[in-house]
Design a protein around this motif. Structure first.
Motif, PDB file in Angstrom:
ATOM      1  N   PRO A 206       0.809  -1.237   0.000  1.00  0.00           N
ATOM      2  CA  PRO A 206       0.000   0.000   0.000  1.00  0.00           C
ATOM      3  C   PRO A 206       0.831   1.270   0.000  1.00  0.00           C
ATOM      4  CG  PRO A 206      -0.046  -1.066   2.151  1.00  0.00           C
ATOM      5  CD  PRO A 206       0.637  -2.031   1.230  1.00  0.00           C
ATOM      6  N   HIS A 207       2.103   1.203   0.423  1.00  0.00           N
ATOM      7  CA  HIS A 207       2.895   2.431   0.442  1.00  0.00           C
ATOM      8  C   HIS A 207       3.276   2.905  -0.955  1.00  0.00           C
ATOM      9  CE1 HIS A 207       5.812  -0.900   0.269  1.00  0.00           C
ATOM     10  NE2 HIS A 207       6.625  -0.026  -0.327  1.00  0.00           N
TER      11      HIS A 207
ATOM     12  N   VAL B 185       9.672  11.709  -1.272  1.00  0.00           N
ATOM     13  CA  VAL B 185       9.454  11.821   0.175  1.00  0.00           C
ATOM     14  C   VAL B 185       8.584  10.674   0.668  1.00  0.00           C
ATOM     15  CG1 VAL B 185       8.375  13.225   1.969  1.00  0.00           C
ATOM     16  CG2 VAL B 185       9.816  14.297   0.240  1.00  0.00           C
ATOM     17  N   PHE B 186       7.532  10.358  -0.076  1.00  0.00           N
ATOM     18  CA  PHE B 186       6.673   9.249   0.322  1.00  0.00           C
ATOM     19  C   PHE B 186       7.377   7.902   0.209  1.00  0.00           C
ATOM     20  CE2 PHE B 186       2.561  10.739   1.473  1.00  0.00           C
ATOM     21  CZ  PHE B 186       2.383  11.952   0.831  1.00  0.00           C
ATOM     22  N   LEU B 187       8.386   7.857  -0.666  1.00  0.00           N
ATOM     23  CA  LEU B 187       9.151   6.617  -0.760  1.00  0.00           C
ATOM     24  C   LEU B 187      10.092   6.440   0.419  1.00  0.00           C
ATOM     25  CD1 LEU B 187      10.030   6.526  -4.568  1.00  0.00           C
ATOM     26  CD2 LEU B 187       8.548   4.938  -3.333  1.00  0.00           C
ATOM     27  N   VAL B 188      10.620   7.526   0.930  1.00  0.00           N
ATOM     28  CA  VAL B 188      11.626   7.446   2.001  1.00  0.00           C
ATOM     29  C   VAL B 188      10.968   7.377   3.373  1.00  0.00           C
ATOM     30  CG1 VAL B 188      13.543   8.661   3.086  1.00  0.00           C
ATOM     31  CG2 VAL B 188      13.344   8.625   0.589  1.00  0.00           C
TER      32      VAL B 188
ATOM     33  N   LYS C   8       2.836   5.187   7.329  1.00  0.00           N
ATOM     34  CA  LYS C   8       2.006   5.410   8.510  1.00  0.00           C
ATOM     35  C   LYS C   8       2.369   6.712   9.199  1.00  0.00           C
ATOM     36  CE  LYS C   8       1.311   0.470   9.358  1.00  0.00           C
ATOM     37  NZ  LYS C   8       1.467  -0.662  10.310  1.00  0.00           N
ATOM     38  N   VAL C   9       3.657   7.047   9.236  1.00  0.00           N
ATOM     39  CA  VAL C   9       4.076   8.299   9.854  1.00  0.00           C
ATOM     40  C   VAL C   9       3.501   9.490   9.095  1.00  0.00           C
ATOM     41  CG1 VAL C   9       6.069   9.713  10.457  1.00  0.00           C
ATOM     42  CG2 VAL C   9       6.152   7.235  10.756  1.00  0.00           C
TER      43      VAL C   9
END
Length: 977
Positions: free
Chosen positions: A818-819, A931-934, A938-939
């Motif tokens: 899902p990420h 940024v969403f990859l790193v 959940k954070v």
């Protein structure tokens, strides 16, 4: 006996074809075969539901064999650029079932079949859709069989297999066609994120031109001058003029019996004549006038300057001086102005005792500083006074306007006459022709009334007006009795440049009598009014619609966000072509006296009037400093009705052009012919001609231009102390009236109808046509969501098996990981934006007649739109209700347009309509994706949730950076007529 029997086939349309192109569409044509003859329709590009509407006739060689013949209609997909074809399905119709008469043959839709027969529609079938045909037999001898037949391996209009150079040529041709219509290819993916631009007739589209600018040509968006650098006037065609400056004369002889002289000067060159003012009884007159004659039209080798004496019967000849054109010097900037010299006049006998004349004669261009104030040769037929007043060009500066904020708080010691009725006290304020009144005050203790209402007026510098505030009692219908009043000079009111607080003041009211006895006696119980008054300079005084605004700066200069301009806007007004006659000349010919008006910021410019020409050439260039590129420049063409008919008639609008600066690239020269469109109450939309413009926007600070995307659009006071929508509309109309009054006092004046047309003064009025246009804009905005729903429906229906299998695999991957959802979406937006870069609009947007809904408008709607307000076509009661309905509908119309504007701004993120905004958004997508990859998913979700639910104390009153960026995105309001 001859055989006239023929088979007629009308190919109407096809529906629900299977996509074959990479953009989710299909490029189709239909091939018909009957009795050894073959015909083919035209190619329809990128359309799953193409319309052909073509008719063909096949000759029947032997009528006896007709029952055994079959009509084959095959649908093919054309692969570009290889120009190969693939089978989409066919229809077979036996000739025995064809009706024998055209009137008995309806349009029937036949499902497409495979080559071997049988319908498509299986899970992995490549055949889908239906074909609409109308087939009939006819023996009419006037009907001839269709043109040259096609062999099995021959196509009439498809070239053979091209090489690479031909491929690139075809690709660029297709790309230019898409750019001209400002329409991206209608791919399924793009329809999900951007609306399809509505095509309009070719005569209403802008056209690219290649004028000779400054002696050079436009090459790849830049002016290239061979062997020289572009000058200050490099955006207009170079024109040379013969300038004759007549300064003054001295020692002229007396000609009249009384010993006086009424002198004037006449400049003669070929058929051209220019005449100055005449002075009464003056032998040493001073004219200081400049005449300009186009060099390419001179039909003489010398110019004569004659001094004459004005008489009632025949003007007397005083003297003249003559110059050979070969001896006239050439002057071009940066050379200084040519100094005038004294020339001795010669009479008809050659004598030189008739005085002297101070002149300056030279050849120059429109870059000469005397060009704007010169009297041109085409105004020679006009009276000199009229030519000086109404035919010259001018640069105007709009006045600085402020909001006069009046907070009516309360009144004490209000004396009321004794009576049975309860007092109804209100406060009325008046500034010039602006008048506002409060509601009825709430009575308190003895003689105390409270209102606490805030009202706004628009005032302009210099502040010469007065604010008159009066306390009145409504004794009955139309019976308002003034209790007391006070006059406040606006120049004495304190200026409030920002949102700092102002303190209220108590003012003593005067009684409406010739002598205020209470005032003379200094009665301590005089009526007092508490007001809070200030001149607010932290607002943007709206003098036009916010979507067409050319300036967002407040009145107070020290609050400007950009102290220095971020760029320069240069406009070259070349010419107008094919103008419609607007009036009849003195000799009965239809004619037009055209001039242009351009407005940007507080600077208005007006070109000279070209008299008696339907294709006038202006070739005038102007420049503006740009402080915010999310603004619009407006250029309009008018017919000057003052040069022939007098000042009582109105200047007629021929059409206008709006160009949003954020939609054009920096440093590039745009040369286009814009159609001038006007909506008439009887005939609807009409093309009045074309206006040729050249535009260039140069950025002096690229960083400041990028920073402007995140700044608030309007000043801070618009957000901390907002003004209601109704107040803004009333103040805008008042600002337009003040602007029209001030510009009408200039010389030459800009008439009120010109200012109102440029400022969209009537845009708030109700219009059924405009409301329909906003509604269809709204439906087109949501067309992306509808296309996405249809795409999902096609996935569920296995319309394209390969796509459906890939979506299943993608679903499994995203569920397992899902990420990857947000990075995938952002990267997909990045890919769509990069793909749209190749199909971005090369032309500035222009008024679109299709989205303006001017073709389907009824005469009744046009009559309602052009009706006066209030209407005079109904009785009194019906008229009042009708006006109220129009007002309410106008507010609904504006709200509907706002919703459409917000949706169109979302679409503009990826359409490259604003290249810099799209580039910023794509960079944001790329950075955010990484940024969403790193960062753990959940954070990020928790952080976004906490940020969304943050405490009100942590929220800022000013709009956020994304909001500021979004407010600056362009919408399609620029294309509305």
């Amino acid at each position: 006996m001859s055989n006239n029997l023929k088979l007629g086939v009308e190919v109407v349309s096809a529906h629900d074809l299977l996509p074959r192109d990479g953009d989710g569409t299909v490029t189709t044509f239909v091939e018909l075969s009957f009795d050894g003859q073959r015909h083919r329709t035209a190619v329809r590009d990128h359309d799953l539901n193409p319309y052909f509407n073509e008719r063909f006739f096949f000759a029947v060689s032997d009528p006896s064999s007709l029952p055994s013949l079959v009509l084959d209609a095959t649908v093919f997909h054309l692969h570009r650029p290889s120009l190969s074809r693939s089978f989409l399905g066919r229809v077979r119709i036996p000739a025995s079932s064809v009706p024998a008469s055209p009137s008995d043959s309806p349009v029937l839709y036949y499902p497409l079949e495979k080559r071997g027969g049988g319908r498509g529609g299986g899970v992995f079938s490549r055949i889908r859709g239906e074909l609409g045909l109308r087939v009939f037999l006819t023996d009419d001898p006037s009907v001839q069989p269709s043109g040259q037949n096609l062999r099995q391996d021959q196509f009439a209009d498809i070239p053979p297999e091209p090489d690479m150079s031909t491929f690139f040529r075809l690709f660029r041709s297709q790309q230019r066609q898409q750019q001209r219509s400002d329409q991206a290819p209608p791919s399924r993916v793009m329809r999900m994120f951007s609306s399809l631009s509505s095509r309009q007739p070719a005569e209403f589209q802008i056209k690219e031109t290649s004028p000779a600018l400054g002696g050079g040509r436009i090459v790849r968006g830049r002016v290239v001058v061979p062997g020289d650098k572009p000058g200050a006037f490099d955006l207009v065609e170079k024109m040379e003029f013969l300038f004759v400056r007549v300064v003054k004369a001295r020692d002229l002889p007396a000609k009249d019996v009384t010993g006086s002289l009424d002198p004037y000067v006449e400049v003669i060159i070929g058929n051209y004549r220019g005449t100055t003012w005449h002075f009464e009884k003056n032998q040493n007159p001073e004219w200081n006038e400049v005449f300009a004659f186009p060099r390419d039209r001179l039909q003489a080798s010398a110019v004569a300057v004659e001094v004459r004496d004005r008489d009632l019967v025949r003007d007397d000849y005083v003297g003249a001086v003559q110059f050979e054109l070969n001896d006239v010097p050439l002057r071009a900037p940066p050379d200084g102005p040519l100094a005038p010299e004294w020339h001795r006049l010669e009479d008809k006998r050659g004598g030189r005792d008739v005085g002297e004349l101070m002149l300056a004669v030279w050849f120059g261009t429109q870059a000469d500083e005397c060009f704007p104030s010169a009297l041109h040769a085409d105004t020679a037929a006009i009276d000199p006074a009229t030519a000086n007043t109404h035919a010259r060009g001018k640069v105007y500066q709009a006045p600085t306007m402020w909001y006069l904020r009046v907070n009516v708080m309360d009144a004490h010691d209000v004396y009321m006459p004794q009576g049975d009725r309860s007092p109804e006290v209100f406060v009325r304020g008046r500034v010039g022709n602006q008048m506002l009144r409060t509601k009825m005050g709430r009575p308190g203790a003895a003689g105390i009334f409270k209102w606490n209402e805030v009202h706004f007026f628009v005032v302009a510098e210099p502040f010469d007006d007065e604010l008159t505030v009066s306390v009145e009692d409504q004794a009955g219908p139309d019976q308002d009795r003034v209790i007391g009043y006070v006059n406040i000079p606006i120049a004495t009111v304190d200026k409030r440049p920002d949102d700092r607080r102002t303190w209220p003041k108590w003012l003593d009211l005067r009684k409406p009598t010739l002598i205020d006895v209470d005032r003379l006696r200094e009665d301590k119980f005089a009526t007092k009014l508490q007001l809070q008054i200030s001149l607010d300079g932290g607002y943007h005084v709206v003098d036009e619609l916010i979507h067409y605004s050319s300036d967002f700066r407040p009145s107070s200069k020290h609050l400007w966000n950009a102290k220095k301009p971020i760029g320069m806007l240069e406009l070259g007004i070349l010419s107008a072509v094919g103008l419609q006659p607007m009036k009849t000349a003195r000799d009965g010919r239809p004619t037009c006296d055209a001039f242009c008006v351009a407005k940007y910021g507080r600077k208005w410019v007006r070109t000279r009037t070209v008299v008696d020409s339907l294709s006038p050439k202006f070739n005038e260039q102007y420049a503006w400093d740009v402080y915010d590129h999310a603004t619009v420049i407006t250029v309009a063409v008018f017919d000057n009705s003052q040069v022939l008919t007098g000042s009582s008639t109105r200047d007629t609008a021929i059409g206008k052009v709006r160009i949003r600066l954020s939609t054009i690239e920096t440093g590039r020269v745009y040369a286009h012919a814009y159609p001038l469109l006007v909506l008439h109450p009887s005939s609807g939309v009409k093309k009045m001609g074309e206006l040729h413009l050249v535009v260039r926007f140069t950025a002096t600070s690229f960083a400041s231009m990028l920073h402007a995307y995140v700044r608030p659009v309007l000043p801070k006071m618009h957000y901390t102390h907002p003004i209601t929508q109704l107040q803004q509309e009333n103040l805008r109309l008042q600002a337009v009236q003040i602007l029209a009054t001030r510009l009408g006092l200039a010389e030459p004046p800009l008439r009120r109808e010109v200012v109102e047309y440029m400022s969209e003064a009537q845009a708030h009025m109700w219009s059924m046509r405009r409301s329909k246009a906003h509604f269809y804009r709204l439906t087109e905005v949501f067309g992306g969501a509808v296309a996405a729903a249809k795409w999902l429906r096609d996935i569920c229906r296995w319309a394209n098996p390969v796509t459906t299998v890939l979506v299943h695999l993608l679903l499994v991957i995203l569920v397992c990981f899902p990420h990857l959802i947000l990075p995938t979406v952002l990267l997909h937006l990045l890919a769509v934006g990069l793909w749209n870069f190749w199909y971005r609009a090369r032309y500035p947007p222009h008024m679109n007649t299709k989205i303006s809904h001017v073709h389907g408008v009824s005469p009744d709607d046009l009559d309602e739109e052009f009706d006066l307000f209030p209407t005079t076509q109904r009785p009194e009661v019906v008229r009042s209700r009708y006006d109220r309905l129009r007002f309410i509908a106008g507010m609904m119309q504006k709200t509907l347009g706002e919703f459409a504007t917000q949706g169109e701004r979302v679409q503009s993120l990826l359409s490259w309509r604003d290249p810099r905004a799209t580039a910023i958004f794509l960079v944001f997508c790329l950075v955010t994706a990484f940024v969403f990859l790193v960062v753990p998913f959940k954070v990020l979700v928790i952080w976004l949730g906490f940020y969304w639910m943050r405490h009100p104390r942590l929220r800022h009153k000013m709009p956020s950076v994304p909001t500021n960026f979004f407010r600056r995105l362009p919408a399609r309001t620029d294309s509305l007529l």
